[in-house]
Design a protein around this motif. Structure first.
Motif, mmCIF file in Angstrom:
data_model
loop_
_atom_site.group_PDB
_atom_site.id
_atom_site.type_symbol
_atom_site.label_atom_id
_atom_site.label_comp_id
_atom_site.label_asym_id
_atom_site.label_seq_id
_atom_site.Cartn_x
_atom_site.Cartn_y
_atom_site.Cartn_z
ATOM 1 N N GLY A 205 0.794 -1.226 0.000
ATOM 2 C CA GLY A 205 0.000 0.000 0.000
ATOM 3 C C GLY A 205 0.820 1.265 0.000
ATOM 4 N N ALA A 206 2.152 1.133 0.147
ATOM 5 C CA ALA A 206 2.996 2.330 0.152
ATOM 6 C C ALA A 206 3.076 2.901 -1.258
ATOM 7 C CB ALA A 206 4.398 1.985 0.655
ATOM 8 N N ALA A 207 3.178 4.227 -1.348
ATOM 9 C CA ALA A 207 3.256 4.899 -2.650
ATOM 10 C C ALA A 207 4.552 4.527 -3.345
ATOM 11 C CB ALA A 207 3.165 6.405 -2.456
ATOM 12 N N GLU A 208 4.450 4.172 -4.620
ATOM 13 C CA GLU A 208 5.621 3.722 -5.378
ATOM 14 C C GLU A 208 6.445 4.922 -5.846
ATOM 15 O OE1 GLU A 208 6.617 0.974 -9.314
ATOM 16 O OE2 GLU A 208 4.567 1.184 -8.569
ATOM 17 N N GLY A 209 7.758 4.785 -5.758
ATOM 18 C CA GLY A 209 8.651 5.829 -6.245
ATOM 19 C C GLY A 209 8.825 7.009 -5.323
ATOM 20 N N VAL A 210 8.263 6.962 -4.127
ATOM 21 C CA VAL A 210 8.363 8.081 -3.186
ATOM 22 C C VAL A 210 9.663 7.970 -2.400
ATOM 23 C CG1 VAL A 210 7.326 9.181 -1.166
ATOM 24 C CG2 VAL A 210 5.865 8.322 -3.007
ATOM 25 N N ILE A 211 10.407 9.064 -2.343
ATOM 26 C CA ILE A 211 11.686 9.095 -1.633
ATOM 27 C C ILE A 211 11.456 9.362 -0.146
ATOM 28 C CG2 ILE A 211 13.900 10.293 -1.444
ATOM 29 C CD1 ILE A 211 13.613 10.974 -4.428
ATOM 30 N N CYS A 212 10.644 10.351 0.147
ATOM 31 C CA CYS A 212 10.315 10.699 1.537
ATOM 32 C C CYS A 212 9.105 11.619 1.525
ATOM 33 C CB CYS A 212 11.505 11.378 2.237
ATOM 34 S SG CYS A 212 11.881 13.001 1.550
ATOM 35 N N LYS A 213 8.655 12.005 2.680
ATOM 36 C CA LYS A 213 7.571 12.974 2.773
ATOM 37 C C LYS A 213 8.071 14.203 3.531
ATOM 38 C CE LYS A 213 5.542 10.684 6.846
ATOM 39 N NZ LYS A 213 4.319 10.039 7.388
ATOM 40 N N LEU A 225 4.727 32.804 5.768
ATOM 41 C CA LEU A 225 4.528 33.012 4.336
ATOM 42 C C LEU A 225 3.056 33.295 4.036
ATOM 43 C CD1 LEU A 225 6.787 30.123 2.967
ATOM 44 C CD2 LEU A 225 7.382 32.535 3.283
ATOM 45 N N LEU A 226 2.805 34.277 3.176
ATOM 46 C CA LEU A 226 1.448 34.715 2.882
ATOM 47 C C LEU A 226 0.991 34.236 1.504
ATOM 48 C CD1 LEU A 226 1.746 38.439 4.075
ATOM 49 C CD2 LEU A 226 0.837 36.495 5.362
ATOM 50 N N GLY A 227 -0.304 33.949 1.405
ATOM 51 C CA GLY A 227 -0.895 33.674 0.106
ATOM 52 C C GLY A 227 -0.948 32.219 -0.301
ATOM 53 N N TYR A 228 -0.423 31.316 0.521
ATOM 54 C CA TYR A 228 -0.410 29.903 0.159
ATOM 55 C C TYR A 228 -1.729 29.238 0.549
ATOM 56 C CZ TYR A 228 4.539 30.277 -0.886
ATOM 57 O OH TYR A 228 5.735 30.644 -1.453
ATOM 58 N N ASP A 229 -2.048 28.193 -0.164
ATOM 59 C CA ASP A 229 -3.278 27.446 0.104
ATOM 60 C C ASP A 229 -3.224 26.879 1.522
ATOM 61 O OD1 ASP A 229 -5.231 25.232 0.146
ATOM 62 O OD2 ASP A 229 -5.444 25.658 -1.978
ATOM 63 N N PRO A 230 -4.259 27.085 2.323
ATOM 64 C CA PRO A 230 -4.239 26.568 3.707
ATOM 65 C C PRO A 230 -4.232 25.048 3.778
ATOM 66 C CG PRO A 230 -6.402 27.471 3.156
ATOM 67 C CD PRO A 230 -5.488 27.851 2.046
ATOM 68 N N ASN A 231 -4.535 24.384 2.670
ATOM 69 C CA ASN A 231 -4.559 22.919 2.663
ATOM 70 C C ASN A 231 -3.188 22.301 2.389
ATOM 71 O OD1 ASN A 231 -7.419 22.618 3.098
ATOM 72 N ND2 ASN A 231 -7.708 23.342 1.010
ATOM 73 N N LEU A 232 -2.172 23.130 2.169
ATOM 74 C CA LEU A 232 -0.821 22.586 2.012
ATOM 75 C C LEU A 232 -0.441 21.846 3.294
ATOM 76 C CD1 LEU A 232 1.307 25.438 0.341
ATOM 77 C CD2 LEU A 232 0.552 23.304 -0.697
ATOM 78 N N ASP A 233 -0.025 20.605 3.157
ATOM 79 C CA ASP A 233 0.318 19.836 4.353
ATOM 80 C C ASP A 233 1.540 18.980 4.085
ATOM 81 O OD1 ASP A 233 0.305 18.701 6.820
ATOM 82 O OD2 ASP A 233 -1.670 17.782 6.678
ATOM 83 N N VAL A 234 1.325 17.717 3.750
ATOM 84 C CA VAL A 234 2.435 16.793 3.547
ATOM 85 C C VAL A 234 2.610 16.534 2.063
ATOM 86 C CG1 VAL A 234 3.290 14.467 3.976
ATOM 87 C CG2 VAL A 234 2.103 15.712 5.796
ATOM 88 N N LEU A 235 3.845 16.635 1.578
ATOM 89 C CA LEU A 235 4.168 16.377 0.171
ATOM 90 C C LEU A 235 4.998 15.107 0.068
ATOM 91 C CD1 LEU A 235 4.403 17.147 -2.856
ATOM 92 C CD2 LEU A 235 6.438 18.485 -2.235
ATOM 93 N N LEU A 236 4.564 14.197 -0.789
ATOM 94 C CA LEU A 236 5.354 13.001 -1.074
ATOM 95 C C LEU A 236 6.326 13.344 -2.195
ATOM 96 C CD1 LEU A 236 2.534 10.275 -0.964
ATOM 97 C CD2 LEU A 236 4.039 11.059 0.886
ATOM 98 N N VAL A 237 7.616 13.306 -1.877
ATOM 99 C CA VAL A 237 8.662 13.732 -2.815
ATOM 100 C C VAL A 237 9.100 12.547 -3.671
ATOM 101 C CG1 VAL A 237 10.945 14.751 -3.036
ATOM 102 C CG2 VAL A 237 9.418 15.491 -1.191
ATOM 103 N N THR A 238 9.106 12.757 -4.988
ATOM 104 C CA THR A 238 9.548 11.730 -5.930
ATOM 105 C C THR A 238 10.754 12.235 -6.726
ATOM 106 O OG1 THR A 238 8.128 12.538 -7.718
ATOM 107 C CG2 THR A 238 7.161 10.942 -6.177
ATOM 108 N N GLU A 239 11.309 11.348 -7.551
ATOM 109 C CA GLU A 239 12.421 11.740 -8.427
ATOM 110 C C GLU A 239 12.001 12.879 -9.354
ATOM 111 O OE1 GLU A 239 15.575 10.849 -9.008
ATOM 112 O OE2 GLU A 239 15.860 9.216 -7.570
ATOM 113 N N ARG A 240 10.773 12.815 -9.836
ATOM 114 C CA ARG A 240 10.310 13.851 -10.756
ATOM 115 C C ARG A 240 10.196 15.201 -10.051
ATOM 116 N NH1 ARG A 240 5.098 12.638 -14.386
ATOM 117 N NH2 ARG A 240 3.930 13.784 -12.808
#
Length: 540
Positions: A205-213, A225-240
């Protein structure tokens, strides 16, 4: 406009200064009816507010306007009108598009311009085309003001980009090489040291190709920081994801700035870094672009990552599509419609093979104007069921190209007549008598288009990079609207006035003055079209 004469903006500043008030009281007239009586006006309401006692400074306006050949200083019904000494005006020649105008060298990376569109493995949609075309046009406008621009991401050589080539979109391509690989490795190392990063869970069930979060929200809150979407939370970082950041870093490193403290000082006075980054993205992918922005700030907390701005394009709505339409289908449909419209207007002539290139150019112009003549933040509605790109419309790219071709035909006809001995060659500008230009349409072309054209390009290239928040807006529709209005007024004049008259010597002064005026109009067409990557048509 002869050498040493002020432009429209400089004249307005001088007139406002002459009245001794900080507020901008004077306006430039543009309508044909008002231009018969005046060229500038200080409206009565504005004067009453600025001078409650009713005592307007006497004589100052005349002195301020004397260098520009302006006369008049009397209060009438609408206010205080001023007129230019029209015979004193020589049609100006605009500098070639892309020629630096005295700006300090610098760079603005318009990127990752449309990165979601150009990185996505899915087919390009019309909404992607809008952001790509806008980024390319903005880059051309900035280059015309002397800025050095890098467009990223580079197009992958693994995919076919035929539709971009068909639309004359000149976007860099390439794999990036070893330097990009090294940059990706450095970003991975930065991730390992990043307190906001955490390892991902392994197993089913783990996301494929994800390096870290990476936890973005906590960083945004900590930095204020001002103006960013309040829903920004956790990003799954990939090679791309890291490749996107690496390409941005490469673009920043390529900025050819010898004195970073002087970068674009006259254009962006509050910025002193080596580079500013403008993310041009459609509204549906703005959230993902903000994620990339914040991640870059976390991994590379330099001055350049703090100068990121987002220019967001509104939605592109396709009416009643039977299925999702790709950019290539959109182009082919518009091309077929342009061919059919040309056959209706020009008959069998449009079916000749020689017209293939003409129809291709008209199609590109129609699509570019369809995408760029609307303010970038507004929605565009594409009606693909009906032929909405008729060659008869006055607000289309085809109409602009048609009038550009009419000018080319006029000068070709004149040159052939000169070679045949019907007319003498066009004399030097210094020998022409511009007092022969008495038609209101001639002053309209000079005053509304030739004189303000350099300022039109400057306005279109202005980016409020020092504004608060991350979103900015730009007047990217300015050039298209300018060309459409110019085409309408030129067409009206050209249909009414006979330029190449009988070959009688007493008529040559007026004909030569008109040719000089229209030669300047042609140059404006060519320079403006160059910012849209549209070649002028020589015939139609």
């Amino acid at each position: 406009m002869g050498e040493g004469r002020p432009g429209v903006a400089a004249t307005l500043r001088a007139l406002n200064g002459a009245l001794g008030r900080p507020a901008a009281l004077w306006v430039k007239e543009s309508g044909a009816r008002n231009l018969r009586h005046r060229d500038f006006l200080a409206p009565r309401a504005a004067l009453s507010a600025a001078f409650p006692g009713g005592q307007v400074g006497r004589g100052g306006v005349g002195r301020a306007g004397s260098g520009a050949g302006i006369w008049g200083n009397c209060l009438t019904g609408p206010g205080m009108p001023l007129s230019c000494a029209r015979a004193a005006r020589t049609p100006p020649r605009p500098p070639p598009a892309g020629a630096p105008r005295g700006r300090v060298g610098g760079a603005i990376a318009a990127g990752p311009s449309s990165a979601p569109a150009l990185r996505s493995p899915a087919a390009l949609r019309p909404r992607h085309l809008r952001s790509v075309l806008l980024a390319e046009h903005l880059a051309q406008l900035l280059r015309a003001q002397g800025a050095d621009v890098r467009l990223v991401p580079a197009l992958s050589e693994e995919r076919s980009w035929d539709v971009l080539r068909q639309l004359c979109i000149y976007w860099p391509s390439g794999s990036g090489g070893s330097s990009l690989t090294d940059a990706i490795s450095a970003l991975k190392a930065a991730l390992g040291r990043c307190p906001c990063a955490a390892a991902c869970e392994q197993g089913p069930g783990a996301a494929e190709g994800v390096i870290c979060k990476v936890h973005l929200k906590s960083f945004v809150e900590q930095q204020g920081l001002l103006g960013y979407d309040p829903n920004l939370d956790v990003l799954l970082v990939t090679e791309r994801t890291l490749r996107s950041l690496a390409e941005l870093q490469e673009a920043v490193l390529q900025c050819p700035v010898s004195d970073p403290t002087a970068l674009l000082a006259s254009r962006f006075p509050s910025q002193s870094s080596c580079c500013s980054i403008v993310h041009v993205v459609n509204c549906e992918e703005e959230f993902q672009q903000q994620q990339l922005d914040v991640l870059w700030r976390i991994l590379d907390p330099g001055a350049h990552t703090a100068l990121q701005k987002h220019l967001v394009c509104g939605p592109v709505k396709v009416t009643n599509p039977s299925s999702p339409i790709g950019a290539d289908q959109y182009f082919q449909l518009r091309k077929r419609q342009m061919y059919e419209a040309s056959v209706i207007k020009y008959g069998e002539l449009a079916q000749d093979e020689a017209w293939t290139e003409v129809i291709d150019t008209l199609t590109v112009a129609a699509i570019r104007f369809e995408m760029l003549s609307t303010a970038h933040r507004s929605q565009i509605t594409l009606d693909l069921e009906n032929n909405s790109i008729s060659t008869k419309g006055t607000k289309s790219g085809a109409f602009v190209m048609y009038n550009c071709a009419r000018l080319a035909t006029l000068f070709n006809t004149f040159q052939q007549a000169v070679e045949q001995g019907t007319y003498p060659p066009l004399p030097p500008v210094s020998e022409l008598n511009f007092s022969c230009l008495r038609e209101e349409g001639e002053w309209l072309l000079l005053f509304n288009y030739l004189l303000p054209f350099p300022e039109v390009l400057q306005q279109a290239a202005q980016l409020p990079l020092s504004s608060k928040g991350i979103r900015i807006t730009a007047n990217t529709e300015t050039v298209c609207k300018f060309l459409i209005q110019l085409s309408m007024d030129f067409s009206s004049y050209y249909n009414r006035v006979h330029i190449l008259g009988e070959p009688f010597p007493h008529l040559f002064d007026q004909m030569f003055a008109r040719l000089q005026l229209l030669g300047a109009v042609r140059d404006v067409f060519h320079s403006a079209l160059a910012t849209l990557h549209l070649p002028p048509l020589s015939q139609i």
